[in-house]
Enzyme design. Structure first.
Site, PDB file in Angstrom:
ATOM      1  N   PHE A 176      -2.668  -3.496  -6.672  1.00 11.71           N
ATOM      2  CA  PHE A 176      -1.327  -4.079  -6.719  1.00 11.71           C
ATOM      3  C   PHE A 176      -0.674  -3.994  -5.345  1.00 11.71           C
ATOM      4  O   PHE A 176      -1.099  -3.232  -4.471  1.00 11.71           O
ATOM      5  CB  PHE A 176      -0.456  -3.370  -7.764  1.00 11.71           C
ATOM      6  CG  PHE A 176      -0.194  -1.917  -7.456  1.00 11.71           C
ATOM      7  CD1 PHE A 176       0.948  -1.534  -6.761  1.00 11.71           C
ATOM      8  CD2 PHE A 176      -1.090  -0.929  -7.848  1.00 11.71           C
ATOM      9  CE1 PHE A 176       1.193  -0.198  -6.470  1.00 11.71           C
ATOM     10  CE2 PHE A 176      -0.852   0.409  -7.564  1.00 11.71           C
ATOM     11  CZ  PHE A 176       0.290   0.772  -6.875  1.00 11.71           C
ATOM     12  N   CYS A 177       0.378  -4.799  -5.170  1.00 11.09           N
ATOM     13  CA  CYS A 177       1.170  -4.778  -3.932  1.00 11.09           C
ATOM     14  C   CYS A 177       2.575  -5.266  -4.276  1.00 11.09           C
ATOM     15  O   CYS A 177       2.919  -5.413  -5.447  1.00 11.09           O
ATOM     16  CB  CYS A 177       0.521  -5.643  -2.849  1.00 11.09           C
ATOM     17  SG  CYS A 177       0.380  -7.384  -3.310  1.00 11.09           S
ATOM     18  N   THR A 178       3.388  -5.545  -3.281  1.00  6.87           N
ATOM     19  CA  THR A 178       4.791  -5.902  -3.517  1.00  6.87           C
ATOM     20  C   THR A 178       4.956  -7.187  -4.323  1.00  6.87           C
ATOM     21  O   THR A 178       5.630  -7.211  -5.351  1.00  6.87           O
ATOM     22  CB  THR A 178       5.544  -6.044  -2.185  1.00  6.87           C
ATOM     23  OG1 THR A 178       5.332  -4.885  -1.396  1.00  6.87           O
ATOM     24  CG2 THR A 178       7.036  -6.235  -2.425  1.00  6.87           C
ATOM     25  N   GLY A 180       2.142  -9.595  -4.733  1.00  2.00           N
ATOM     26  CA  GLY A 180       0.889 -10.123  -5.263  1.00  2.00           C
ATOM     27  C   GLY A 180      -0.100 -10.625  -4.242  1.00  2.00           C
ATOM     28  O   GLY A 180      -1.287 -10.758  -4.528  1.00  2.00           O
ATOM     29  N   ILE A 205       4.520  -5.944  -7.797  1.00  2.27           N
ATOM     30  CA  ILE A 205       5.480  -4.952  -8.289  1.00  2.27           C
ATOM     31  C   ILE A 205       6.799  -5.616  -8.685  1.00  2.27           C
ATOM     32  O   ILE A 205       7.410  -5.269  -9.698  1.00  2.27           O
ATOM     33  CB  ILE A 205       5.746  -3.886  -7.213  1.00  2.27           C
ATOM     34  CG1 ILE A 205       4.450  -3.165  -6.844  1.00  2.27           C
ATOM     35  CG2 ILE A 205       6.792  -2.880  -7.681  1.00  2.27           C
ATOM     36  CD1 ILE A 205       4.528  -2.419  -5.520  1.00  2.27           C
TER      37      ILE A 205
END
Length: 328
Positions: A176-178, A180, A205
Site C-alpha cells: 500500500f501507499c498514499t 495507490g 490509504i
C-alpha cells in the site's frame, strides 16, 4: 475562503503524445485557477492539485474527455486554505520513479483490493504486508503489522525486495501507499521477479480512510500528504503535524520545543546536516516570508511573482521619472 477540494490523481496508461499534452493541460489549470503539480510521462499521469469544486470538476472533465483518461483514479479531501502555491505540469521519464525501465504497470501488475476487503487480506497470517512509502511518511502512521522497508525514496525499494523478499518463501504479498500509485508499480516489480499472489490497496490509504469507518479501521496514526497540510487524520482533515521548511520532515508541536528547532531554518532531523551557509540562506528566506506576510502577500507562488513584477515595474517607473527630471 470557501472550502478547497484537494484532488490526488493518477493513471498508468501509455501516452505517446505526453509532451504535446503539457501546455494545453497547464492552460486548463491556470484558466480554472487550479494549483498543484501534475506529472506526464509515456507511462501515464500523476499528481495532486487543488481548487474550488467547480475548478476541480472542470479539470477532471477536461482530462476525461481524453478516452485514455476517462477512468482516471482520483481521491478527494478538503481544506480551508489553498495548499499549493503554483500551477505546474512537468514532463518526466516516469510518473513515479522506480528507476527500472522494463517495469511497466500497463503490461502487468498485481490484483486490486477494494478498501472494504483490505482488512480481511491483511489479517490473514499468510499475508506479508509492506508499506511502500518513505521512512519519514511511515513514522507518522501506517497499518497495523505493516513492514517498514526503511527506504529514503522509492528508488531504493527494488533493493529492499532483492535483499528481503523471496517468491518461494513469501507466497502472498500485499502493498500500500498514499494514493495507490507507488504500490501499483511495486506490484509490477514483484510480478516481474516471479511473485505470484501480489495485491495492492485500490486508491491507497486516502481511499481507505474515506471508505472504512474508524471503528473498523486498522490504520494507526496519520497519513503524510505532499502539500501544506503535511498530514491528514482519519477524517481526511489536517492532522497534528507541521513541516520543517529546511528538510521537509514532519514535526510535532513538541518537536518545535526542542533546542534544535528554529522556524524556517532547522529541526532535530536536520540540525546536524544543514551547513552554516544553508542556515543563513534559510534565515533570509524566513525573513522575507515574514515581511511578505506583514504586507498581506505570499512569499512564494504566483502571488509572489505578481508582487515581484509589481515591484520591478515601480522601480522602472521611478528610474524613468528620475531620468526625465534630470533632463529638464
Amino acid at each position: 475562503m470557501s472550502q478547497i477540494v484537494v484532488c490526488a490523481m493518477y493513471k498508468f496508461v501509455t501516452l505517446e503524445d505526453f509532451e504535446a499534452m503539457r501546455q494545453p493541460l497547464l492552460d486548463t489549470m491556470i484558466k480554472n485557477n487550479v494549483k498543484g503539480t501534475l506529472l506526464l510521462a509515456n507511462e501515464g499521469i500523476n499528481g495532486t492539485v487543488a481548487g474550488t469544486r467547480e475548478s476541480i470538476d472542470n479539470l477532471l472533465a477536461y482530462l476525461k474527455a481524453d478516452p485514455r483518461l476517462v477512468d482516471i483514479d482520483y481521491k478527494e479531501s478538503y481544506h480551508q486554505e489553498m495548499p499549493f502555491y503554483r500551477s505546474k505540469v512537468k514532463l518526466k521519464k516516469e510518473i513515479v520513479t522506480l528507476g527500472i525501465d522494463e517495469i511497466d504497470p500497463n503490461k502487468i501488475c498485481g490484483k486490486y483490493v477494494e478498501p472494504k476487503d483490505w482488512n480481511d487480506l491483511i489479517s490473514d497470517p499468510e499475508t506479508v504486508l509492506i508499506d511502500t512509502r518513505n521512512e519519514y511518511e511511515i513514522e507518522i502512521g501506517t497499518f497495523k503489522n505493516a513492514i517498514n522497508p526503511h527506504t529514503e525514496n522509492f528508488r531504493e525499494f527494488p533493493q529492499y525486495v532483492d535483499e528481503n523478499l523471496d517468491p518461494k518463501k513469501h507466497k502472498k504479498v500485499a502493498m500500500f501507499c498514499t494514493g495507490g500509485i507507488r504500490c501499483e508499480k511495486s506490484t509490477a516489480l514483484l510480478k516481474a521477479k516471479g511473485f505470484d499472489e501480489v495485491y495492492h490497496l485500490k486508491g491507497g490509504i486516502l481511499k481507505y480512510l474515506e471508505e472504512v469507518p474508524k471503528e473498523k479501521s486498522m490504520w494507526q496514526g496519520e497519513c503524510f500528504v505532499f502539500d501544506s497540510r503535511v498530514a491528514v487524520n482519519h477524517d481526511l482533515e489536517k492532522g497534528n503535524y507541521d513541516q520543517c521548511f529546511a528538510c521537509r520532515m514532519p514535526i510535532t508541536e513538541d518537536d518545535k520545543k526542542r533546542p534544535e528547532y528554529v522556524k524556517g531554518i532547522s529541526c532535530h532531523h536536520c540540525y546536524d546536516k544543514v551547513t552554516e551557509k544553508q542556515k543563513a540562506r534559510f534565515a533570509e528566506r524566513e525573513k522575507q516570508s515574514q515581511l511578505a506576510a506583514e504586507k498581506g502577500f505570499s512569499h512564494v507562488g504566483d502571488e509572489a511573482k505578481k508582487l515581484a513584477q509589481l515591484n520591478k515595474q515601480k522601480k522602472q517607473q521611478a528610474k524613468e521619472a528620475a531620468r526625465k527630471k534630470a533632463q529638464q
